[in-house]
Structures are given as structure tokens and as C-alpha cells.
Design a protein around this motif. Structure first.
Motif, mmCIF file in Angstrom:
data_model
loop_
_atom_site.group_PDB
_atom_site.id
_atom_site.type_symbol
_atom_site.label_atom_id
_atom_site.label_comp_id
_atom_site.label_asym_id
_atom_site.label_seq_id
_atom_site.Cartn_x
_atom_site.Cartn_y
_atom_site.Cartn_z
ATOM 1 N N SER A 1 68.437 114.934 90.873
ATOM 2 C CA SER A 1 68.008 116.995 90.595
ATOM 3 C C SER A 1 66.094 116.945 90.462
ATOM 4 C CB SER A 1 67.916 116.712 88.833
ATOM 5 O OG SER A 1 66.866 116.258 88.497
ATOM 6 N N LEU A 2 66.460 118.810 90.631
ATOM 7 C CA LEU A 2 65.653 119.262 91.163
ATOM 8 C C LEU A 2 64.474 119.124 89.774
ATOM 9 C CD1 LEU A 2 63.034 121.359 93.253
ATOM 10 C CD2 LEU A 2 64.062 123.430 91.672
ATOM 11 N N ALA A 3 64.520 118.770 88.986
ATOM 12 C CA ALA A 3 63.617 117.874 87.904
ATOM 13 C C ALA A 3 62.699 116.971 88.111
ATOM 14 C CB ALA A 3 64.415 118.441 86.044
ATOM 15 N N GLN A 4 63.744 115.624 89.041
ATOM 16 C CA GLN A 4 62.662 114.967 89.077
ATOM 17 C C GLN A 4 62.398 114.482 90.425
ATOM 18 O OE1 GLN A 4 67.312 113.096 88.833
ATOM 19 N NE2 GLN A 4 67.238 111.811 87.253
ATOM 20 N N ILE A 5 62.905 115.658 90.935
ATOM 21 C CA ILE A 5 62.161 115.567 92.317
ATOM 22 C C ILE A 5 60.554 116.184 92.081
ATOM 23 C CG2 ILE A 5 61.394 116.570 94.942
ATOM 24 C CD1 ILE A 5 64.863 116.326 94.697
ATOM 25 N N GLY A 6 60.213 117.167 90.608
ATOM 26 C CA GLY A 6 59.347 117.821 90.677
ATOM 27 C C GLY A 6 58.365 116.770 89.548
ATOM 28 N N LEU A 7 59.217 115.568 89.081
ATOM 29 C CA LEU A 7 58.172 115.592 88.021
ATOM 30 C C LEU A 7 57.411 113.934 89.050
ATOM 31 C CD1 LEU A 7 60.309 115.102 85.268
ATOM 32 C CD2 LEU A 7 57.913 116.321 84.979
ATOM 33 N N HIS A 8 58.180 113.446 89.890
ATOM 34 C CA HIS A 8 57.790 112.423 90.858
ATOM 35 C C HIS A 8 56.848 112.619 91.623
ATOM 36 C CE1 HIS A 8 57.591 110.513 95.090
ATOM 37 N NE2 HIS A 8 58.179 109.658 94.070
ATOM 38 N N TRP A 9 56.997 113.787 92.222
ATOM 39 C CA TRP A 9 55.815 114.227 92.751
ATOM 40 C C TRP A 9 54.452 114.750 92.262
ATOM 41 C CZ3 TRP A 9 55.636 112.611 97.880
ATOM 42 C CH2 TRP A 9 56.727 112.099 98.256
ATOM 43 N N LEU A 10 55.072 115.348 90.943
ATOM 44 C CA LEU A 10 54.253 115.547 90.583
ATOM 45 C C LEU A 10 53.044 114.604 89.829
ATOM 46 C CD1 LEU A 10 51.881 117.359 87.828
ATOM 47 C CD2 LEU A 10 53.325 117.382 86.209
ATOM 48 N N ILE A 11 53.494 113.281 88.684
ATOM 49 C CA ILE A 11 52.494 111.578 88.923
ATOM 50 C C ILE A 11 52.223 111.798 90.388
ATOM 51 C CG2 ILE A 11 53.942 109.522 87.938
ATOM 52 C CD1 ILE A 11 55.159 111.310 86.699
ATOM 53 N N ALA A 12 53.437 112.027 91.433
ATOM 54 C CA ALA A 12 52.516 111.095 92.506
ATOM 55 C C ALA A 12 50.890 111.831 92.833
ATOM 56 C CB ALA A 12 53.735 111.455 94.150
ATOM 57 N N LEU A 13 51.098 113.150 92.660
ATOM 58 C CA LEU A 13 49.980 113.490 93.106
ATOM 59 C C LEU A 13 48.758 113.563 92.230
ATOM 60 C CD1 LEU A 13 51.020 116.887 93.965
ATOM 61 C CD2 LEU A 13 50.204 115.246 95.609
ATOM 62 N N MET A 14 48.888 112.829 91.041
ATOM 63 C CA MET A 14 48.004 112.981 89.247
ATOM 64 C C MET A 14 47.291 111.144 89.726
ATOM 65 S SD MET A 14 48.994 115.147 86.134
ATOM 66 C CE MET A 14 50.010 113.786 85.999
ATOM 67 N N VAL A 15 48.133 110.288 89.834
ATOM 68 C CA VAL A 15 48.582 109.245 90.304
ATOM 69 C C VAL A 15 46.527 108.987 90.596
ATOM 70 C CG1 VAL A 15 48.414 107.050 90.393
ATOM 71 C CG2 VAL A 15 49.943 108.307 89.408
ATOM 72 N N PRO A 16 46.152 109.209 91.990
ATOM 73 C CA PRO A 16 45.284 108.981 93.101
ATOM 74 C C PRO A 16 44.240 109.714 92.097
ATOM 75 C CG PRO A 16 46.811 109.862 94.290
ATOM 76 C CD PRO A 16 47.721 110.288 92.700
ATOM 77 N N VAL A 17 44.678 110.873 91.118
ATOM 78 C CA VAL A 17 43.026 111.211 90.633
ATOM 79 C C VAL A 17 42.966 109.687 89.436
ATOM 80 C CG1 VAL A 17 42.562 112.715 89.191
ATOM 81 C CG2 VAL A 17 43.823 113.591 90.619
ATOM 82 N N GLN A 18 43.301 109.480 89.111
ATOM 83 C CA GLN A 18 43.011 108.033 88.327
ATOM 84 C C GLN A 18 42.595 107.391 89.409
ATOM 85 O OE1 GLN A 18 43.671 110.688 85.658
ATOM 86 N NE2 GLN A 18 44.209 108.238 84.525
ATOM 87 N N TYR A 19 42.602 106.650 90.315
ATOM 88 C CA TYR A 19 41.892 106.102 91.197
ATOM 89 C C TYR A 19 40.392 106.432 91.264
ATOM 90 C CZ TYR A 19 45.767 102.709 91.037
ATOM 91 O OH TYR A 19 46.631 102.084 89.962
ATOM 92 N N LEU A 20 40.102 107.630 91.646
ATOM 93 C CA LEU A 20 39.513 108.714 92.202
ATOM 94 C C LEU A 20 38.631 108.698 91.317
ATOM 95 C CD1 LEU A 20 40.825 110.838 94.533
ATOM 96 C CD2 LEU A 20 39.691 109.301 94.790
ATOM 97 N N THR A 21 38.782 108.913 89.718
ATOM 98 C CA THR A 21 37.676 109.494 88.561
ATOM 99 C C THR A 21 37.647 107.785 87.687
ATOM 100 O OG1 THR A 21 39.550 110.255 87.400
ATOM 101 C CG2 THR A 21 37.934 111.293 88.622
#
Length: 161
Positions: A6-26
Motif C-alpha cells: 500500500s501507499l502507506a507501507q511504501i511511504g513508511l519504508h522510504w521514510l525509515i530508509a532516509l532516516m537510518v543513514p542520519v543515525q550513522y552520520l550522527t
């Protein structure tokens, strides 16, 4: 195309995928900030900003992953039970992502607000998740470049009703 998400599942997947690298950078800012404080020095402003960004992004990832789990339970992907060993491995990796990322967010929260002694396990968890992400990306590349099937399309294009 195979059944999708679903669009919700896709949106959450990509939101998390974009936020995870922030964790490694900070993540390095945590050690620098705590080291400065323990040495009686004032941590750098930028390290404090990164420290806060790491904490709040981690909380957001944990919440988003929890919501994603609920959405997955309420709106399961349109696939049958995996029959091949690769399908079972993919299913296991996806379930492991839920456990590892939600667990990682919980450990980070505990380390930040209750008991810093869990921090070494939080670091180990980050390395495990990094390995899982590498495997996930390799599988996506394999499906796109070698097998040339529509597996990755399922997480790009929402399923039709």
C-alpha cells in the motif's frame, strides 16, 4: 506485476530508509559529547546538535517502524507464503528488520534516558542493522540487475485496489 504494498507501507519504508543513514552520520557525536562532559569540557555546539538529532531521529524511526508493523499486520502484502529458500530468507530478513530496528530504537531510548550501560549493545545493534541493510540492498540490486523481475517495483509503485 506481483502483488504490491500500500501507499502507506511504501511511504513508511522510504521514510525509515532516509532516516537510518542520519543515525550513522550522527552517532559519533554521542561519544564525543559524553567524553567532553566527563573531561570537564564543554562539548562543541555541532556535536550537541548532532546528539539531539540522533536521539530524536531514533525515536522517530522507532515510532515509524512500529506504525509500519501495525500497517503490515492490518494490510499484509499481496504475496503468498514463500516456497523457495530465497523467498524464506527474504521473509526472515524482513521480519528481522522489524525486530532489530524497533529493538535498536528501544535500546537507544533506554541508553539516552534511563541506563547508559546498554549503550554497547546499541552499538552492536547498529552494526547488525548495517549488515542487514547491505544484504537488503544487494538483494534489491540482484532482483533489478540480474533477475530483472518486478520485486523492487513493489516498493516503488503502490498496489492497485
Amino acid at each position: 506485476m506481483k502483488g504490491g504494498y500500500s501507499l502507506a507501507q511504501i511511504g513508511l519504508h522510504w521514510l525509515i530508509a532516509l532516516m537510518v543513514p542520519v543515525q550513522y552520520l550522527t552517532g559519533g557525536s554521542i561519544e564525543r559529547t559524553h567524553h567532553a562532559v566527563h573531561m570537564g569540557m564543554t562539548p562543541s555546539y555541532w556535536d550537541v546538535v548532532q546528539h539531539h538529532l540522533h536521539n530524536y531521529a531514533g525515536i522517530a524511526i522507532g515510532v515509524a517502524m512500529g506504525v509500519r508493523l501495525v500497517v503490515r499486520i492490518l494490510q499484509p502484502p499481496e504475496t503468498g507464503e514463500p516456497t523457495s529458500w530465497t523467498g524464506r530468507a527474504a521473509s526472515a530478513l524482513h521480519h528481522a528488520f522489524y525486530a532489530a530496528i524497533i529493538g535498536q530504537a528501544c535500546m537507544g531510548f533506554v541508553a539516552s534516558y534511563f541506563w547508559f550501560g546498554i549503550a554497547p549493545y546499541h552499538v552492536i545493534g547498529s552494526r547488525i542493522i548495517l549488515g542487514m541493510v547491505a544484504l537488503h540492498l544487494a538483494a534489491a540490486a540482484w532482483h533489478t540487475l540480474a533477475v530483472r523481475d518486478e520485486t523492487v517495483d513493489r516498493m516503488v509503485f503502490p498496489r492497485r485496489k
